[in-house]
Scaffold this active site. Structure first.
Site, mmCIF file in Angstrom:
data_model
loop_
_atom_site.group_PDB
_atom_site.id
_atom_site.type_symbol
_atom_site.label_atom_id
_atom_site.label_comp_id
_atom_site.label_asym_id
_atom_site.label_seq_id
_atom_site.Cartn_x
_atom_site.Cartn_y
_atom_site.Cartn_z
ATOM 1 N N ASP A 1 31.542 49.991 8.663
ATOM 2 C CA ASP A 1 32.007 51.376 8.533
ATOM 3 C C ASP A 1 33.527 51.416 8.464
ATOM 4 O OD1 ASP A 1 31.767 54.091 8.221
ATOM 5 O OD2 ASP A 1 31.493 54.533 10.339
ATOM 6 N N VAL B 1 35.524 62.068 22.022
ATOM 7 C CA VAL B 1 36.574 61.153 22.474
ATOM 8 C C VAL B 1 37.575 61.956 23.298
ATOM 9 C CG1 VAL B 1 38.369 59.532 21.808
ATOM 10 C CG2 VAL B 1 36.285 59.700 20.449
ATOM 11 N N GLY C 1 29.723 60.823 19.222
ATOM 12 C CA GLY C 1 30.110 61.404 20.493
ATOM 13 C C GLY C 1 31.498 62.008 20.485
#
Length: 983
Positions: free
Chosen positions: A814, A696, A694
């Protein structure tokens, strides 16, 4: 009356407990006492029931036929606490295994001495610390001792040389120092000795180890060994596995090693060995695997090395070997792995290489080999990796490669190969990289390519391919990079290209492609590089190009494109833009009117910088008319703005009352702001980053403070339900993880807002962005070594909290420099938990991950073949971050060639020295400390997960790495001391 009641109650309590006390025997009571000293978060010992008569059916408990407890196996149960000394009160106990737990504290002599019947003690992969207990040799029957992968420090006790019956001694991956005691050669019963990966002081291999004539396994990898390999090792006639890799050994490989008549594996890689390979290796009739890579060996490869009857794997890469590949290589009937890359080999390959061998991995890259590729190279039909980069091979590809269904890596670039590619080769079902660049291949890409379901990289640039790019290429759903520049491709771009959803790089420059650029390319959400320069393209530039979210390189120069430059291109964050030498007209978008793009529009006579879109000649002819149009436009525009503003205020006020009730706000801390402050500021001007999950935004609140808001992507179209589920899962994972975490080095999640069509995560704002952006950007000079050390330590402490202090522990999955954020003082915090998992959830049933975890360059090597992640995967990724901080290099860089960052560091240190891996921006005043941190990173990135330290150990190593700087005028001092660790 009260006294009577007390007596009655006591009697009832006694009668109630009496059957239990009678039921369980004394050994069961000892085991229950041992359990009380341990924390069992997974309730793994729930069946240890005091109502049983015997513990023989309890988890991990094994009894003899007569009922006595003889073994306790409690492996990998996440148990925490000190060593349970009550186990040693079991009179017949001979076997203890508590490996892969969190057993901590020191191992006291008093707790072990009662274990007089013990023959097997395995406490590996725990958190035990302090010195090795000198009392261990006093256990009269002990035969197996495994204390690997703990935090033991100090020297090996002198008492260890008097074990009466010890057969296995494993102390690998601790913090043992001093030198390897020569007196270990007195333990004549030893069959296995493993001291690998300890920070021993530099010193030679004790020649006394040659006295261990019963030895079968000798592992001394990563022990800071110097000097030569003792010729007397030939006396180890029972030795099956010899590992002396990753040391500083010099001299030649002794001829006497040909006397190791039982040896199965010899590992000598990553040393400073020189001279020729010894002759007589064909006498090693049981030898299967030999690795002498990454040394300075010279001379030819001995003919008889391929006459070893059981030879399966031979690694001699990165040496200075000369001569040809011996003809005997073709007759090695068991050879499946041959890697000779980066040498000075020349001549032709044996004509029948591969015809009589089950070759799976063949890498001869970066030599001077010539001639044709052997026709039977894949006769065994099991060849998986076929790499011949940077040689002088000529002729056509063997037709048999078209039937080599097992191939998954084919890299043949930079040779003199020619002719057509066998048709079936385009469609090999498992190939993920097909690299044929810089040869003289001709012909077309055939429709067979539709069957290449796993193809990720198709690199065929700088050849003479012709014809059309087939429409079947749009069926390659995994295709990430298509590089076909400098060929003779013609015809239109196939519309099917627009369906490649994971396409990241498309390079078709310098061909003869005609027609218009593709429209409808909105699915190229991952495209970063687009170069179709120097073709015959016509028509206009599609506005859709401006909607590609991560595109940063765009070159459409030297075509016949016409029309206006779409204003949508201003949405792109471009590092490179070239639209020169076309027939474009109209105005250049204002954002490109600066020095950075001064050469981007050359050779387009119809372009001008005037925002009306009129060219300079027209401006001069109708200057008054233009001024009038400007004035009229301004008046109309102001009137429209005023009307829309009034309308907007009314609509917004009404909609706000309606929409706010649809949002669900969940706070995790006391908030000093309202939800509407967030919602009103989600504008494009406030976007500070984009990622796979997405956008930010930076939102400045009414109180002047800032927060970061992540708005997760949504896919409303039919057919995107699975992607929406991924978004939901990422949202739930991040909320579930960060919502309950309280740690100074984990980014704070203030709250979350959810709506049926939108999900928002509101974090504390980190002023200096991500470590990756700062370290690899123009601001890297701001990060001196003290600051980089601080970042490494902060991030390690945050990750340590996730692994060791959360219940259950959390695997981030991650870790990378872009997920480590920096505040105003360059303090570091771990962020982005969209794929995080609780360890118990990951390990339950040893399930594989359904979503690929990690980012390119940071993924642990074992993930490629297990698809399983645990704390060790995070530790590998963090090790890469440490190497980035020390070297200033990206984890993946064309400079490394076939290597990754880890291999580049090791190779550069070996061949050029330590100074060549340290970022040139760093002050070598801190070199000693930098190298200690570097070696911590190398330990974290060990190819074997078992050799990677826990995050607690990593934090300790980082703290201790600065201890030896105390005597210098360093701006930062920490207590502690740690000898350098050399991988």
């Amino acid at each position: 009356m009260p006294t009577f009641l007390l007596i009655a109650a006591a009697t009832l309590l006694f009668l109630h407990r009496w059957p239990i006390a009678l039921a369980l025997n004394q050994e069961g009571l000892h085991l229950l006492q041992a359990k009380r000293g341990l924390v069992d978060p997974g309730d793994s010992l729930a069946d240890w029931d005091p109502r049983d008569t015997t513990p023989c059916n309890w988890t991990g408990v094994h009894c003899s036929p007569t009922g006595g407890v003889i073994a306790v196996r409690l492996t990998n149960l996440n148990l925490t606490g000190p060593f349970p000394a009550d186990l040693c009160r079991l009179p017949t106990l001979s076997f203890i295994s508590l490996s892969f737990n969190y057993i901590n504290s020191s191992l006291s002599s008093s707790s072990l001495l009662p274990c007089s019947s013990l023959t097997h003690l395995d406490l590996s992969q725990n958190l035990l610390s302090g010195e090795l207990p000198s009392v261990l040799p006093s256990l009269p029957l002990l035969r197996h001792l495994d204390l690997a992968a703990n935090n033991f420090s100090g020297p090996i006790p002198s008492s260890f040389t008097v074990f009466p019956f010890l057969e296995v001694l494993s102390l690998t991956a601790n913090f043992l120092n001093g030198t390897i005691p020569p007196s270990l050669g007195n333990i004549s019963s030893l069959r296995q000795l493993n001291l690998s990966y300890n920070p021993f002081a530099s010193g030679p291999i004790p020649s006394s180890l040659s006295n261990l004539t019963n030895l079968e396994i000798l592992w001394l990898a990563g022990c800071s060994l110097t000097g030569e390999i003792p010729p007397s090792f030939s006396r180890l006639s029972k030795l099956t596995d010899l590992d002396l890799s990753s040391n500083f050994l010099t001299g030649s490989i002794p001829e006497t090693l040909s006397g190791l008549s039982s040896v199965v594996q010899i590992e000598l890689y990553n040393n400073h060995l020189t001279g020729r390979l010894p002759s007589g290796l064909s006498n090693l009739t049981f030898l299967r695997r030999m690795d002498a890579s990454m040394n300075g060996l010279s001379g030819p490869i001995p003919d008889d090395i391929f006459s070893i009857p059981n030879l399966e794997s031979l690694h001699l890469y990165q040496n200075q070997l000369t001569g040809s590949v011996p003809s005997t290589a073709a007759g090695a009937s068991n050879l499946f792995d041959l890697r000779l890359f980066v040498n000075q080999l020349s001549g032709q390959l044996p004509a029948s290489l591969g015809s009589h061998s089950p070759l799976m991995y063949l890498d001869l890259s970066s030599n001077q080999l010539s001639g044709v590729i052997p026709r039977g190279i894949c006769n065994g039909l099991v060849l998986q990796e076929f790499l011949l980069i940077d040689n002088n091979f000529s002729g056509s590809l063997p037709p048999g490669l078209a039937q080599c269904q097992s191939l998954y890596r084919v890299r043949l670039s930079n040779n003199q190969l020619s002719g057509h590619v066998p048709a079936g080769m385009w469609g090999l079902p498992h190939v993920w990289i097909l690299e044929l660049s810089n040869n003289s291949f001709t012909g077309e890409i055939t429709g067979d390519i539709a069957r290449a379901a796993n193809l990720s990289k198709l690199l065929i640039d700088m050849n003479q391919f012709s014809g059309k790019i087939p429409p079947e290429i749009g069926l390659l759903t995994e295709l990430y990079e298509l590089s076909a520049s400098n060929n003779q491709f013609t015809g239109l771009l196939p519309e099917s290209l627009g369906r490649l959803t994971v396409l990241g790089q498309l390079d078709l420059h310098s061909n003869l492609i005609s027609g218009e650029l593709l429209a409808g390319i909105q699915s190229w959400k991952k495209l970063t590089f687009l170069d179709i320069a120097d073709n015959n393209l016509t028509g206009g530039i599609p506005p859709e190009i401006g909607s590609l979210p991560v595109l940063n390189y765009l070159d459409l120069s030297k075509n016949n494109l016409n029309g206006n430059i779409p204003m949508q291109l201003q949405n792109l964050k471009l590092n490179q833009l070239n639209l020169s030498d076309n027939q474009l007209s109209g105005s250049i978008p204002p954002i490109f009117n600066n020095e950075a793009y001064k050469t981007s529009f050359l050779g387009n006579s119809g372009l001008c910088l005037d925002p009306t879109g009129l060219c300079q000649n027209s401006i001069k002819r109708s200057q008054r008319h233009i001024k009038f149009l400007w004035l009229l436009t301004a008046v109309v525009l102001l009137a429209c703005i005023a009307w829309f503003y009034c309308k907007y205020r009314k609509v917004k006020a009404a909609k706000k009352m309606q929409d706010e009730s649809k949002w669900t706000l969940t706070a995790f801390h006391k908030l000093g702001f309202a939800g509407f402050e967030i919602l009103e500021s989600l504008e494009e001007d406030n976007v500070i980053g984009r990622g796979s999950s997405g956008k930010v935004y930076r939102v400045v609140l009414g109180n002047g403070e800032s927060v970061a808001v992540k708005k997760l992507w949504r896919f409303s179209k039919k057919g995107y339900q699975n992607r929406d589920q991924v978004v939901d899962d990422a949202f739930e994972a991040e909320v579930a993880t960060l919502g309950k975490i309280r740690h100074k080095n984990i980014v704070k999640l203030w709250c979350c807002c959810s709506h049926k069509d939108c999900k928002l995560l509101v974090y504390e704002y980190m002023k200096n962005g991500s470590l990756g952006d700062v370290l690899h950007g123009s601001e890297a000079c701001l990060l001196d070594w003290p600051m980089r050390y601080k970042i490494a330590l902060n991030a390690a402490e945050g990750l340590c909290y996730l692994h060791h202090d959360c219940i259950p522990p959390i695997v981030h999955r991650d870790i990378k420099s872009n997920n480590i954020l920096l505040d105003a003082e360059f303090g570091a915090k771990v962020a982005d938990f969209g794929v995080a998992k609780a360890v118990e959830e990951v390990e339950m049933g040893q399930r594989s991950m359904s979503v690929i975890a990690g980012s390119c360059g940071y993924i642990a090597p074992e993930y490629a073949y297990t698809l399983r992640v645990n704390e060790k995967s995070d530790i590998y990724s963090f090790g890469i971050v440490i190497l980035e901080l020390v070297t200033g290099k990206l984890p993946v860089d064309p400079e490394f060639g076939e290597k990754d960052l880890v291999k580049w560091v090791c190779s550069t240190i070996q061949h050029k020295g330590e100074d060549h891996v340290i970022d040139s921006k760093l002050d070598l005043f801190y070199k000693e400390e930098i190298m200690k941190v570097l070696h911590t990173g190398l330990l974290c990135t060990s190819s074997l997960p078992i050799n990677r330290p826990s995050m607690r150990k990593v934090v300790k190593m980082l703290l201790e790495s600065s201890g030896e700087s105390k005597g210098k005028s360093s701006p930062r001092h920490e207590e502690g001391n740690l000898s350098p660790y050399y991988k």
